[in-house]
Structure formats: structure tokens, C-alpha cells
Design an enzyme around this catalytic site. Sequence first.
Site, PDB file in Angstrom:
ATOM      1  N   ASP A 269       0.844  -1.199   0.000  1.00 32.04           N
ATOM      2  CA  ASP A 269       0.000   0.000   0.000  1.00 32.04           C
ATOM      3  C   ASP A 269       0.881   1.251   0.000  1.00 32.04           C
ATOM      4  O   ASP A 269       2.049   1.199   0.388  1.00 32.04           O
ATOM      5  CB  ASP A 269      -0.874   0.039   1.261  1.00 32.04           C
ATOM      6  CG  ASP A 269      -1.832  -1.136   1.324  1.00 32.04           C
ATOM      7  OD1 ASP A 269      -2.141  -1.701   0.260  1.00 32.04           O
ATOM      8  OD2 ASP A 269      -2.249  -1.476   2.449  1.00 32.04           O
TER       9      ASP A 269
HETATM   10  N1  URA Z   1      -1.166  -5.948   3.922  1.00 32.87           N
HETATM   11  C1  URA Z   1      -1.669  -4.691   3.934  1.00 32.87           C
HETATM   12  O1  URA Z   1      -2.702  -4.433   4.564  1.00 32.87           O
HETATM   13  N2  URA Z   1      -0.998  -3.740   3.289  1.00 32.87           N
HETATM   14  C2  URA Z   1       0.162  -3.947   2.627  1.00 32.87           C
HETATM   15  O2  URA Z   1       0.741  -3.029   2.066  1.00 32.87           O
HETATM   16  C3  URA Z   1       0.670  -5.254   2.618  1.00 32.87           C
HETATM   17  C4  URA Z   1      -0.009  -6.246   3.264  1.00 32.87           C
END
Ligand code: URA
Length: 251
Positions: free
Chosen positions: A110
Site C-alpha cells: 500500500d
Molecule cells: N497488507 C496490507 O494491509 N498492506 C500492505 O501493504 C501489505 C499487506
Amino acid sequence: MAESTRLRLDRALARLGLGTRKEVRRLIKQGRVEVDGEVITDHGFIISDPAAARVVLDDEMLTLRKHTHLMLNKPEGFVTAHKDNRYPVIMDLIPPEFQAGGLTSVGRLDIDTTGLIFLTTDGELAHRLMSPKYQVEKTYHLLYQGQPFTDIDKEQFRLGIRLEDHTVCLPAELKILTGNAVQLKITEGKYHQVKRMLQATGREVTYLSRVSIGSLMLDPDLTEGDFRLLTRQEILDLYHLVRLEVDSNYL
Ligand code: URA
């Protein structure tokens, strides 16, 4: 040994991280590069069988790479994509000479997640590392807000967390570190998975960073925003992990 695909000399050297395309062309022009015992000054020279070629730079024998494999320490604020209309993307952090050949990231982080991104031009390797069939563990370090985790929570993660949309996650390993810090190992890559897993337990992730993908560990010397080529051993370990054959002379 299977015959490997032809490769341009300047591309081969840039792929090894010996400089930008312009810089490696200068090295070649200066007569510092030999292929199979012959000094080559034409940067467009085609290496007809890269797996078998003996390429030497300044008396040092090089091992050519079939693929580009990189690790990046992703900073916050970057989208895991090639292009985005609003935000900077991780590919902005990788010079063009490494992007040739279809470099793509293995999974996504993310925009507010930091840490290990593995990028490769080998589509089959990428596919296997992401496929649930190969059960590749991804390790995250995170901070959270909410009730402190207990051994009962650890057991819940081990049995499979049920997300708010009722999806049941595969078994995950929760390790309590100190205070509000935990380590979580998962083998899937569902959308916002770690955040949703914590949400399902009534907690909220306040910081998330990935530290490993299978055998590949984020290099602690790599500062956020930096990348490096994988070492020979790191590459061999990843192929081995997902049971893919690899020519150790031409990775
Ligand atoms: N899980 C998440 O919630 N975000 C990420 O970036 C990676 C794994």
C-alpha cells in the site's frame, strides 16, 4: 545446456549494474571489455550465447544475468505501480536501464506501507512467488492500536482469521515483539490483508513494513528509496524455494 537468447553487450553490462547505458558504452569504447578473448569496442555487439560467453571487464570475469532481479526499500508515499496520475510510483526509484525486459514487482505494498519490494523480469518466478500453491511466507513488522495481543490471539491467527467480509485467511504466524509491535507471517496476498486481519480482531495498524518474502530478506543497509541487485545466492535461493530450475552461470 540449453542455448540462451542473444544479448547486446551494452545491455548485458548495464543489467549487471556497471553503469547507465551511456556509461557502459564508454567502457566498451575505451576497449576495456573482452568477449571470448577478443576486445570489443562496438557497444551493439551481440553476444550470441550469453550463458557460455566469457566476458571480461578490466581483467575481471563477469557472470552475465539473464534477468534483472532487484530489491527496493519502499518509502511511504509511493504507489506500487508503473504509472499513477496522482502519486509518485516505485518505478520512479528505478533507473531506466534496470527496467528493460519487463521489470515488475512481485505483489504490492500500500502507499503507506514501507519495506521490501522484489522486482524481477522473470514472469514465471514472479508468478510462483505470488501463487498460493507455493505457500511463500511474507513477513511484516507492524505497530497497532488496540488491546495488547495475547496467546489466544496467536492461536486465532494460527487457525485462520475470519475477515469482516467473512473470508477466512490461511494460517498466519503472529509473534509478539515489544509494546505494540508484532511480527506477522502470511502466505497470501489479499487486498490490504494485514490491515484487514487486524481490523477483524478489533485493532488498527498504525505502521506496516515488509521485511521478507520467502528466503529474501530486506537488506538492513538499504535506506528507504534505495534498491540493489540481488546477489547470486539470493537469486538461487528464490528459484530453489519455488522449485524452478535455473542456469547458475546465467541467472
Ligand atoms: N497488507 C496490507 O494491509 N498492506 C500492505 O501493504 C501489505 C499487506
